[in-house]
Design a protein around this motif. Structure first.
Motif, PDB file in Angstrom:
ATOM      1  N   LYS A 181       0.604   4.248  -1.577  1.00  0.00           N
ATOM      2  CA  LYS A 181       0.021   5.339  -1.335  1.00  0.00           C
ATOM      3  C   LYS A 181      -0.317   5.835  -0.492  1.00  0.00           C
ATOM      4  CE  LYS A 181      -3.077   5.204  -6.061  1.00  0.00           C
ATOM      5  NZ  LYS A 181      -4.047   5.042  -6.339  1.00  0.00           N
ATOM      6  N   GLU A 182      -0.095   4.535   0.606  1.00  0.00           N
ATOM      7  CA  GLU A 182      -0.172   5.037   2.599  1.00  0.00           C
ATOM      8  C   GLU A 182       1.255   5.409   3.052  1.00  0.00           C
ATOM      9  OE1 GLU A 182      -3.502   3.913   4.348  1.00  0.00           O
ATOM     10  OE2 GLU A 182      -4.992   4.629   2.431  1.00  0.00           O
ATOM     11  N   ASN A 199       0.496  -0.862  -0.066  1.00  0.00           N
ATOM     12  CA  ASN A 199       0.032   0.536   0.122  1.00  0.00           C
ATOM     13  C   ASN A 199       0.536   1.052   0.299  1.00  0.00           C
ATOM     14  OD1 ASN A 199      -2.045   2.025   0.312  1.00  0.00           O
ATOM     15  ND2 ASN A 199      -2.417   1.424   2.409  1.00  0.00           N
TER      16      ASN A 199
END
Length: 284
Positions: A78-79, A76
């Motif tokens: 993006k985070e 993940n």
């Protein structure tokens, strides 16, 4: 533990290793490095007539794109607070390429998927994970394809009651502290081995002097079928990781540890296997 290196061949077998590496880096506040090693002679088997330099440049660019896409797909990002550092290396021997990069970046741990499902091939031809276990100066965590480990509530360490075990357990306690895990030490004695309980008491006293981590328990089992007993114990305590010391030569308990139990447990692919090599445990 500051730097973790995860090796991938883009296969499904390496996804679990990548995800676990990400979890460990988050918990340990370590930097994640992801590496893919390719053999250029096997990459371009075609009739296209290009100069070698252009072939090499195209190969590196292609694998950088694939590796970056692999990380984006399975992490993940993006985070994520920080993105992994990706490395593409050309080497005809995958394990050598990984170890050279591990030395260069001063990796504290290497993760690799337990590749393939052909036990005969793994046993007689050797796999990247097996080669890393044999040669790596730093711990190697081999992760099964179906591993879904995200929390390490229980870490099992199979001990032969040697001083080298204490050094390995001290390093394992870094994982344990981050996850608030219990370290369960197990020793399986054969029926011909009568001194196992006495050795355990000696080992407990030495461990207490040298390892500050407190959440450690001991288990002593008597069995001539060591492998089956260890497998059953892993299921019994719902182990998140099995840690073992790769041994060579004579040991205190030759009947138990003279054969290569680490590689046999790797072939079982039950839980992630964290291996330390005895000859380098003091320097890793």
């Amino acid at each position: 533990m500051k730097t973790i290196l995860c090796a991938t061949d883009y296969s499904d077998n390496s996804i679990s290793a990548l995800k676990l590496a990400d979890v460990l880096c988050d918990k340990l506040n370590a930097d994640l490095h992801v590496i893919h090693v390719f053999d250029i002679s096997a990459t371009f088997i075609s009739t296209v007539s290009l100069a070698y330099a252009r072939l090499e440049e195209a190969a590196f660019n292609n694998h950088r794109e694939k590796l970056d896409a692999f990380c984006w797909k399975h992490l993940n990002l993006k985070e994520a607070k920080k993105r992994p550092v990706i490395h593409v290396v050309e080497n005809s021997i995958e394990s050598d390429g990984i170890l050279e990069k591990a030395e260069k970046i001063k990796a504290d741990l290497i993760l690799v998927g337990m590749t393939g499902s052909n036990i005969v091939k793994d046993l007689f031809m050797g796999s990247t994970a097996t080669a890393l276990i044999e040669k790596s100066p730093v711990p190697v965590l081999s992760v099964p394809f179906n591993s879904g480990v995200t929390e390490l509530s229980t870490i099992v360490y199979a001990t032969a009651f040697e001083e080298a075990d204490i050094l390995a357990i001290e390093k394992i306690s870094q994982f344990a502290a981050a996850f608030n895990s219990e370290i369960k030490l197990i020793h399986v004695s054969t029926k011909k081995e009568y001194s196992g309980e006495d050795q355990m008491q000696w080992f407990k006293e030495m461990l207490k002097e040298k390892v500050t981590y407190k959440n450690i328990s001991f288990e002593f089992r008597l069995s001539d079928d060591i492998l089956s007993t260890l497998k059953a114990y892993l299921k019994e305590v719902d182990a998140g990781i099995l840690a073992m010391l790769e041994r060579e030569g004579n040991t205190l308990i030759p009947n138990l540890w003279h054969f290569d139990l680490v590689k046999r447990m790797k072939l079982e692919r039950l839980v992630p296997l964290l291996s330390f090599h005895k000859r380098s445990i003091g320097n890793s």
